[in-house]
Design a protein around this motif. Sequence first.
Motif, mmCIF file in Angstrom:
data_model
loop_
_atom_site.group_PDB
_atom_site.id
_atom_site.type_symbol
_atom_site.label_atom_id
_atom_site.label_comp_id
_atom_site.label_asym_id
_atom_site.label_seq_id
_atom_site.Cartn_x
_atom_site.Cartn_y
_atom_site.Cartn_z
ATOM 1 N N HIS A 56 6.232 -9.307 -9.180
ATOM 2 C CA HIS A 56 6.995 -9.065 -7.950
ATOM 3 C C HIS A 56 7.622 -7.673 -8.035
ATOM 4 O O HIS A 56 8.259 -7.340 -9.033
ATOM 5 N N CYS A 57 7.404 -6.883 -6.999
ATOM 6 C CA CYS A 57 7.966 -5.531 -6.934
ATOM 7 C C CYS A 57 8.571 -5.324 -5.546
ATOM 8 O O CYS A 57 8.056 -5.844 -4.558
ATOM 9 N N TYR A 58 9.648 -4.544 -5.503
ATOM 10 C CA TYR A 58 10.202 -4.233 -4.198
ATOM 11 C C TYR A 58 10.905 -2.882 -4.226
ATOM 12 O O TYR A 58 11.268 -2.356 -5.279
ATOM 13 N N LEU A 59 11.091 -2.347 -2.999
ATOM 14 C CA LEU A 59 11.735 -1.054 -2.778
ATOM 15 C C LEU A 59 12.787 -1.225 -1.698
ATOM 16 O O LEU A 59 12.500 -1.782 -0.631
ATOM 17 N N GLU A 60 14.008 -0.741 -1.963
ATOM 18 C CA GLU A 60 15.079 -0.796 -0.971
ATOM 19 C C GLU A 60 15.727 0.576 -0.831
ATOM 20 O O GLU A 60 15.949 1.265 -1.824
ATOM 21 N N ARG A 61 16.006 0.943 0.407
ATOM 22 C CA ARG A 61 16.727 2.187 0.686
ATOM 23 C C ARG A 61 17.472 2.039 1.997
ATOM 24 O O ARG A 61 16.936 1.507 2.968
ATOM 25 N N VAL A 102 17.714 -1.474 3.595
ATOM 26 C CA VAL A 102 16.511 -2.109 4.124
ATOM 27 C C VAL A 102 15.497 -2.276 2.994
ATOM 28 O O VAL A 102 15.286 -1.347 2.202
ATOM 29 N N ARG A 103 14.890 -3.457 2.908
ATOM 30 C CA ARG A 103 13.797 -3.655 1.948
ATOM 31 C C ARG A 103 12.529 -3.117 2.608
ATOM 32 O O ARG A 103 11.870 -3.771 3.406
ATOM 33 N N LEU A 104 12.192 -1.889 2.266
ATOM 34 C CA LEU A 104 11.046 -1.217 2.874
ATOM 35 C C LEU A 104 9.726 -1.821 2.428
ATOM 36 O O LEU A 104 8.743 -1.789 3.176
ATOM 37 N N CYS A 105 9.682 -2.346 1.217
ATOM 38 C CA CYS A 105 8.446 -2.915 0.685
ATOM 39 C C CYS A 105 8.773 -4.100 -0.200
ATOM 40 O O CYS A 105 9.649 -4.017 -1.061
ATOM 41 N N ASP A 106 8.059 -5.192 0.012
ATOM 42 C CA ASP A 106 8.142 -6.363 -0.855
ATOM 43 C C ASP A 106 6.714 -6.756 -1.203
ATOM 44 O O ASP A 106 5.908 -7.043 -0.310
ATOM 45 N N LEU A 107 6.383 -6.742 -2.478
ATOM 46 C CA LEU A 107 5.016 -6.942 -2.946
ATOM 47 C C LEU A 107 4.976 -8.027 -4.010
ATOM 48 O O LEU A 107 5.707 -7.967 -4.996
ATOM 49 N N SER A 108 4.119 -9.017 -3.803
ATOM 50 C CA SER A 108 3.895 -10.068 -4.796
ATOM 51 C C SER A 108 2.424 -10.073 -5.192
ATOM 52 O O SER A 108 1.541 -9.931 -4.326
ATOM 53 N N LEU A 109 2.153 -10.215 -6.487
ATOM 54 C CA LEU A 109 0.795 -10.283 -7.006
ATOM 55 C C LEU A 109 0.547 -11.635 -7.658
ATOM 56 O O LEU A 109 1.406 -12.167 -8.353
ATOM 57 N N LYS A 148 -4.539 -10.712 -6.420
ATOM 58 C CA LYS A 148 -4.384 -10.898 -4.989
ATOM 59 C C LYS A 148 -2.976 -10.448 -4.617
ATOM 60 O O LYS A 148 -2.037 -10.629 -5.393
ATOM 61 N N ALA A 149 -2.829 -9.883 -3.433
ATOM 62 C CA ALA A 149 -1.545 -9.294 -3.051
ATOM 63 C C ALA A 149 -1.006 -9.887 -1.759
ATOM 64 O O ALA A 149 -1.769 -10.239 -0.844
ATOM 65 N N LYS A 150 0.296 -9.987 -1.701
ATOM 66 C CA LYS A 150 1.017 -10.300 -0.472
ATOM 67 C C LYS A 150 2.046 -9.202 -0.278
ATOM 68 O O LYS A 150 2.904 -8.989 -1.143
ATOM 69 N N VAL A 151 1.959 -8.499 0.848
ATOM 70 C CA VAL A 151 2.777 -7.301 1.062
ATOM 71 C C VAL A 151 3.495 -7.378 2.405
ATOM 72 O O VAL A 151 2.892 -7.716 3.427
ATOM 73 N N PRO A 161 1.098 -0.364 8.174
ATOM 74 C CA PRO A 161 1.060 -1.727 7.634
ATOM 75 C C PRO A 161 -0.201 -1.999 6.828
ATOM 76 O O PRO A 161 -1.252 -1.395 7.059
ATOM 77 N N ILE A 162 -0.082 -2.894 5.866
ATOM 78 C CA ILE A 162 -1.264 -3.401 5.152
ATOM 79 C C ILE A 162 -1.666 -4.683 5.864
ATOM 80 O O ILE A 162 -1.108 -5.759 5.632
ATOM 81 N N LEU A 163 -2.636 -4.566 6.773
ATOM 82 C CA LEU A 163 -3.046 -5.704 7.589
ATOM 83 C C LEU A 163 -3.845 -6.716 6.774
ATOM 84 O O LEU A 163 -3.750 -7.924 7.028
ATOM 85 N N GLN A 164 -4.632 -6.222 5.832
ATOM 86 C CA GLN A 164 -5.420 -7.111 4.982
ATOM 87 C C GLN A 164 -5.580 -6.485 3.598
ATOM 88 O O GLN A 164 -6.295 -5.494 3.453
ATOM 89 N N PRO A 165 -4.928 -7.035 2.570
ATOM 90 C CA PRO A 165 -5.180 -6.528 1.217
ATOM 91 C C PRO A 165 -6.638 -6.780 0.822
ATOM 92 O O PRO A 165 -7.188 -7.849 1.089
ATOM 93 N N LEU A 166 -7.258 -5.784 0.223
ATOM 94 C CA LEU A 166 -8.634 -5.914 -0.241
ATOM 95 C C LEU A 166 -8.708 -6.109 -1.742
ATOM 96 O O LEU A 166 -9.480 -6.937 -2.225
ATOM 97 N N MET A 167 -7.927 -5.309 -2.453
ATOM 98 C CA MET A 167 -7.894 -5.439 -3.908
ATOM 99 C C MET A 167 -6.559 -4.911 -4.415
ATOM 100 O O MET A 167 -5.961 -4.015 -3.822
ATOM 101 N N ALA A 168 -6.096 -5.528 -5.478
ATOM 102 C CA ALA A 168 -4.843 -5.111 -6.085
ATOM 103 C C ALA A 168 -4.970 -5.288 -7.585
ATOM 104 O O ALA A 168 -5.930 -5.888 -8.090
ATOM 105 N N GLY A 169 -4.002 -4.758 -8.318
ATOM 106 C CA GLY A 169 -4.062 -4.898 -9.760
ATOM 107 C C GLY A 169 -2.731 -4.592 -10.412
ATOM 108 O O GLY A 169 -1.870 -3.916 -9.839
ATOM 109 N N TRP A 170 -2.580 -5.138 -11.605
ATOM 110 C CA TRP A 170 -1.462 -4.814 -12.481
ATOM 111 C C TRP A 170 -1.981 -3.801 -13.483
ATOM 112 O O TRP A 170 -3.004 -4.025 -14.135
#
Length: 272
Positions: free
Chosen positions: A134-139, A142-149, A210-213, A227-236
């Motif tokens: 789980h990763c996120y960015l706030e500024r 506002v949570r500009l990005c919330d990412l779960s793998l 797999k990603a949820k953004v 926006p990321i309408l459809q994640p195609l590939m992600a990785g750690w």
Amino acid sequence: MFSYFCSQADLDRFLSQPGQTPAMNQMVGAAVVGLTDPKVARLLPPQLTLTDPVHPLVYLYISEIQRPTFCPPYQEAGLGVFARHGDVEGVYYFSLQLSGPGAEMATYIGRENGGIPKKLADTICVTRQGDAAHCYLERGGVRLCDLSLELGRYDLPLLHQPQEGCSADKPIEVPGSSLYYKYELDGTFHDLRLLQYGGTVRYTRWEPAKAKVTLDSSPADPWGEAPILQPLMAGWMTCDSLFGQAKVLCQVPPEETDETMRHLLAGRFDPV
């Protein structure tokens, strides 16, 4: 370094370890490639076009840079699209956000010297537990990005990345290319030019995921516009990002400076 007059060794270490180019070493975190809205084309400066105008790709990463050569460790999040100028392709970043001990120095070096659209974030978090990250960015509150793998496979399992199978003993090097604008500012914006930064990304770890953004916008940071309408590939990943020399792709004509800067300003400065 305990004096305003530093040693030669301090100067040598600032941008380069012995035998290395300047680098963001030991980057640990998440990366995502996905489909975005073709309307992002309007966000590109006039010298650039989307690599694929029909099915444009967006790139997102959030990572800890644990051993940069030019400052203390810091966290960084970046959002961009795959774009081109003539035959030259690369990632055009709308925004990079930084936090942590080295963030101020890295932001200054990147933005004022490299032309990179960097700002200081409130918080960037990079965590992993087992096969979940789980990763996120706030500024600005506002949570500009919330990412779960969810580690194990890509959203589209048939896709592949060249760094698959890398290890600390057998790293895999992948060429990199990114597109930025550099300018001079002394009363007006001038001497604006489009640059390509080459280089190499040396992967020592890559685990498909797999990603949820979720991307959101604030008045100062419109991350939701790409926006990321459809994640195609992600990785750690664990990797070293090694900088190459900047190449000037074009000098922006003076009559195009204002129009181009209208695309660049929000990535570098907050509204007043």
